[in-house]
Design a protein around this motif. Structure first.
Motif, mmCIF file in Angstrom:
data_model
loop_
_atom_site.group_PDB
_atom_site.id
_atom_site.type_symbol
_atom_site.label_atom_id
_atom_site.label_comp_id
_atom_site.label_asym_id
_atom_site.label_seq_id
_atom_site.Cartn_x
_atom_site.Cartn_y
_atom_site.Cartn_z
ATOM 1 N N GLU A 125 -13.507 -7.571 4.010
ATOM 2 C CA GLU A 125 -14.420 -8.400 3.202
ATOM 3 C C GLU A 125 -14.854 -7.728 1.895
ATOM 4 O O GLU A 125 -15.268 -8.383 0.956
ATOM 5 N N ARG A 126 -14.731 -6.387 1.826
ATOM 6 C CA ARG A 126 -15.076 -5.662 0.588
ATOM 7 C C ARG A 126 -13.872 -5.478 -0.333
ATOM 8 O O ARG A 126 -13.994 -4.897 -1.403
ATOM 9 N N GLY A 127 -12.696 -5.935 0.116
ATOM 10 C CA GLY A 127 -11.492 -5.768 -0.688
ATOM 11 C C GLY A 127 -10.828 -4.418 -0.504
ATOM 12 O O GLY A 127 -10.012 -4.008 -1.319
ATOM 13 N N ASP A 128 -11.172 -3.716 0.584
ATOM 14 C CA ASP A 128 -10.586 -2.416 0.890
ATOM 15 C C ASP A 128 -9.521 -2.569 1.964
ATOM 16 O O ASP A 128 -9.616 -3.437 2.835
ATOM 17 N N CYS A 129 -8.516 -1.712 1.913
ATOM 18 C CA CYS A 129 -7.518 -1.659 2.982
ATOM 19 C C CYS A 129 -8.127 -0.865 4.133
ATOM 20 O O CYS A 129 -8.429 0.322 3.975
ATOM 21 N N PRO A 138 -4.617 -4.075 -3.791
ATOM 22 C CA PRO A 138 -3.544 -3.877 -2.824
ATOM 23 C C PRO A 138 -3.234 -2.385 -2.657
ATOM 24 O O PRO A 138 -3.096 -1.661 -3.647
ATOM 25 N N CYS A 139 -3.117 -1.966 -1.410
ATOM 26 C CA CYS A 139 -2.798 -0.568 -1.126
ATOM 27 C C CYS A 139 -1.307 -0.332 -1.382
ATOM 28 O O CYS A 139 -0.551 -1.255 -1.702
#
Length: 141
Positions: free
Chosen positions: A58-62, A75-76
């Motif tokens: 939800e925070r945009g982290d992988c 994107p990672c």
């Protein structure tokens, strides 16, 4: 023991990928169709499973690439490599990117550089074995 099992698992995966590459490069048309029908669904399912683990939270982290101390924004690198090979690779001329070089450091170019002899094949290339442990850092038991 986990390290030994991990190495066995990694070697099996590398050898399977090598076998599929050899088939793609050397098999006749009928064999290629048979391999494609059996292997493409397995490979696409593997990509889906891996990419699902790297879906942003939800925070945009992988969640897979992030640690407690370092957040990895999407994107990672897994998504970037997937896009490069599955989407952009079909549109652009084949060039080995720096990401490819890092991920496929075990490979050497089949075409020698001008004026320089081709490097000798590594043990991994001649035996089909893929040592993922740096031999200079390997500890013998």
């Amino acid at each position: 023991m986990d390290q030994v099992l991990g190495q066995v698992l990694r070697n099996a995966v590398w050898e399977r990928l090598d076998m599929l590459t050899d088939l793609a490069n050397r098999a006749d048309a009928q064999s290629l169709v048979s391999v494609a029908r059996s292997e493409l669904p397995r490979l696409t399912e593997a990509w889906r499973a891996m990419l699902k683990m790297h879906e942003p939270d939800e925070r945009g982290d992988c969640p897979t690439c992030s640690t407690r101390w370092h957040r990895c924004k999407a994107p990672c690198s897994v998504w970037q490599v997937a896009h490069e090979h599955l989407v952009a690779g079909g549109l652009a001329p084949q060039q080995q990117s720096s990401a490819d070089s890092r991920l496929q450091g075990r490979r050497t170019s089949p075409v020698p550089a001008q004026g320089r002899p081709a490097p000798a094949p590594t043990a991994a290339e001649t035996t089909g074995r893929h040592a993922l442990v740096n031999p200079r850092r390997a500890v013998t038991a």
